[in-house]
Design an enzyme around this catalytic site. Structure first.
Site, short mmCIF file in Angstrom:
data_model
loop_
_atom_site.label_atom_id
_atom_site.label_comp_id
_atom_site.label_asym_id
_atom_site.label_seq_id
_atom_site.Cartn_x
_atom_site.Cartn_y
_atom_site.Cartn_z
CG ASP A 46 5.70 0.91 -6.48
OD1 ASP A 46 6.26 1.46 -7.72
OD2 ASP A 46 5.22 -0.11 -6.56
CG ASN A 117 -0.82 4.21 -3.42
OD1 ASN A 117 -0.75 4.01 -4.73
ND2 ASN A 117 0.10 3.74 -2.63
CB ALA A 157 -1.24 0.21 -2.53
CE1 TYR A 158 -6.03 -0.72 4.53
CE2 TYR A 158 -3.95 0.39 5.18
CZ TYR A 158 -5.02 -0.14 5.54
OH TYR A 158 -5.48 -0.28 6.80
CG ASN A 159 -8.50 -1.64 -3.35
OD1 ASN A 159 -9.66 -1.43 -3.07
ND2 ASN A 159 -7.88 -2.17 -4.44
P1 NAP Z 1 5.26 1.03 3.31
O1 NAP Z 1 4.64 0.46 4.51
O2 NAP Z 1 6.77 0.91 3.15
O3 NAP Z 1 4.79 0.25 2.04
C1 NAP Z 1 3.93 -1.01 1.81
C2 NAP Z 1 4.21 -1.82 0.70
O4 NAP Z 1 3.31 -1.00 -0.47
C3 NAP Z 1 5.49 -1.59 0.00
O5 NAP Z 1 6.04 -2.91 -0.24
C4 NAP Z 1 5.41 -0.68 -1.08
O6 NAP Z 1 6.09 -0.90 -2.24
C5 NAP Z 1 3.85 -1.09 -1.56
N1 NAP Z 1 3.08 0.06 -2.29
C6 NAP Z 1 3.10 1.34 -2.30
N2 NAP Z 1 2.31 1.66 -3.06
C7 NAP Z 1 1.75 0.61 -4.13
C8 NAP Z 1 1.04 0.57 -5.37
N3 NAP Z 1 0.48 1.64 -5.56
N4 NAP Z 1 0.97 -0.60 -5.55
C9 NAP Z 1 1.68 -1.76 -5.15
N5 NAP Z 1 2.46 -1.77 -4.08
C10 NAP Z 1 2.38 -0.51 -3.56
O7 NAP Z 1 4.62 2.41 2.93
P2 NAP Z 1 4.89 3.43 1.86
O8 NAP Z 1 6.21 2.62 0.98
O9 NAP Z 1 5.25 4.50 2.41
O10 NAP Z 1 3.74 3.27 0.85
C11 NAP Z 1 2.50 3.86 1.37
C12 NAP Z 1 1.47 2.91 0.99
O11 NAP Z 1 1.40 1.68 1.54
C13 NAP Z 1 0.01 3.39 1.42
O12 NAP Z 1 -0.45 4.29 0.59
C14 NAP Z 1 -0.59 2.15 1.27
O13 NAP Z 1 -1.46 1.89 0.11
C15 NAP Z 1 0.34 0.90 1.52
N6 NAP Z 1 0.14 0.38 2.84
C16 NAP Z 1 -0.32 -1.03 2.82
C17 NAP Z 1 -0.89 -1.68 3.70
C18 NAP Z 1 -1.39 -2.92 3.56
O14 NAP Z 1 -1.46 -3.46 2.61
N7 NAP Z 1 -1.68 -3.37 4.62
C19 NAP Z 1 -0.34 -1.10 5.03
C20 NAP Z 1 0.28 0.14 5.16
C21 NAP Z 1 0.80 0.87 3.91
P3 NAP Z 1 7.75 -0.47 -2.34
O15 NAP Z 1 8.39 -1.39 -1.40
O16 NAP Z 1 8.06 -0.74 -3.73
O17 NAP Z 1 7.93 0.85 -1.85
#
Ligand code: NAP
Ligand code: MN
Length: 257
Positions: A46, A117, A157-159
């Site tokens: 994603d 996101n 995702a983050y949410n």
């Molecule tokens: P990343 O640090 O590699 O991704 C974090 C995880 O979020 C990965 O497992 C990714 O899936 C998953 N993800 C991304 N978009 C998603 C969605 N819409 N629904 C469900 N899971 C999702 O960073 P990245 O791959 O560049 O993604 C950026 C996104 O990561 C940001 O927009 C943010 O939402 C999310 N994030 C979350 C946290 C947290 O939850 N604490 C922290 C940092 C970032 P894949 O393995 O399939 O790429």
């Protein structure tokens, strides 16, 4: 014949699937064009899909995205790495729907950034004070680490890590969630995640954003000089995604979490 490009994750499996897509399609007469593709193939996760959207943001009205997930199921993709032939067959026979998804736009001073996101303000150095306005109406004064505004796509995702609700696909909504809010007898804010109509403009004002960062999907920006952020679903840019087969949203949820 359609022009296409490919964005792959760094791993060898994703890269080699990308090569196979390029080989098969060029043999069939499709034109490989990284400058002006009509379809962008995304091989990875994603995160790779979101990265591809950011890479082609300037061409967004003319581009559609088609993803293949190497690993598990993904929220942005319906095909996995053992289904490459099905994906190519579906694409070449034009048997697919193209669905549109909204992007968020955030205005910070004279800059505008787009998010698939979420948009978030975070300050880990000190308590961030934020005055929250929803479509011009004052809601509250928040104190804490920050706030997150996500799309339906971003709700998982983050949410979700913030305790925000997952929003079912097909619902055109946005969600505002607190990041570590302070709640006690002196300070209080809503605390609960707030699901909003997609027309809502979320304005976050503060006397100081010193040391705060603006997070826009995987990108971050400093905010030191700003006093106001305006976050809204973008009127002019939408992401177009190719959907060949459909996999139930609840299947994705139960498989992934
Ligand atoms: P990343 O640090 O590699 O991704 C974090 C995880 O979020 C990965 O497992 C990714 O899936 C998953 N993800 C991304 N978009 C998603 C969605 N819409 N629904 C469900 N899971 C999702 O960073 P990245 O791959 O560049 O993604 C950026 C996104 O990561 C940001 O927009 C943010 O939402 C999310 N994030 C979350 C946290 C947290 O939850 N604490 C922290 C940092 C970032 P894949 O393995 O399939 O790429
Ligand atoms: Mn990732």
């Amino acid at each position: 014949m359609e022009k296409f490009a490919i964005v792959t994750r760094y791993d060898e499996t994703s890269k080699s699937i990308g090569e196979k897509i390029k080989e098969t399609l060029t043999q069939k007469g499709y034109v490989f064009s990284e400058e002006s593709p009509e379809t962008v193939f995304v091989v990875g996760g994603d995160g790779t899909y979101i990265e591809a959207i950011h890479q082609y943001l300037d061409l967004i009205p003319n581009v559609k995205f088609l993803g293949l997930h190497t690993g598990t199921l993904g929220f942005f993709t319906e095909y996995q790495d053992n289904e490459l032939d099905d994906l190519l067959q579906m694409y070449m026979s034009n048997e697919y729907k193209v669905l549109e998804f909204p992007l968020l736009a955030v205005q910070a001073g004279d800059k505008v950034y787009h998010a698939v996101n979420e948009v978030r303000v975070e300050n880990v150095s000190r308590t961030q004070v934020l005055d929250v306005y929803l479509s011009g109406e004052y809601l509250e004064r928040f104190r804490g680490t920050g706030m997150c505004v996500c799309t339906q796509l971003g709700s998982t995702a983050y949410n979700r890590s913030l305790g925000g609700a997952v929003i079912q696909d097909g619902l055109d909504l946005i969600e505002l969630t607190e990041i570590a809010g302070i709640h006690h007898s002196k300070y209080r804010s809503l605390y609960a995640p707030l699901i909003l109509k997609k027309e809502t403009e979320v304005v976050l004002k503060s006397e100081s954003f010193c040391k705060a960062i603006l997070g826009v999907d995987a990108n971050t920006y400093t905010l030191d000089q700003e006093q106001e952020l305006k976050i809204k679903v973008c009127d002019c840019k939408h992401v177009r995604m190719i959907k060949g087969k459909s996999i139930s949203y609840f299947k994705k949820l139960s498989t992934l979490f």
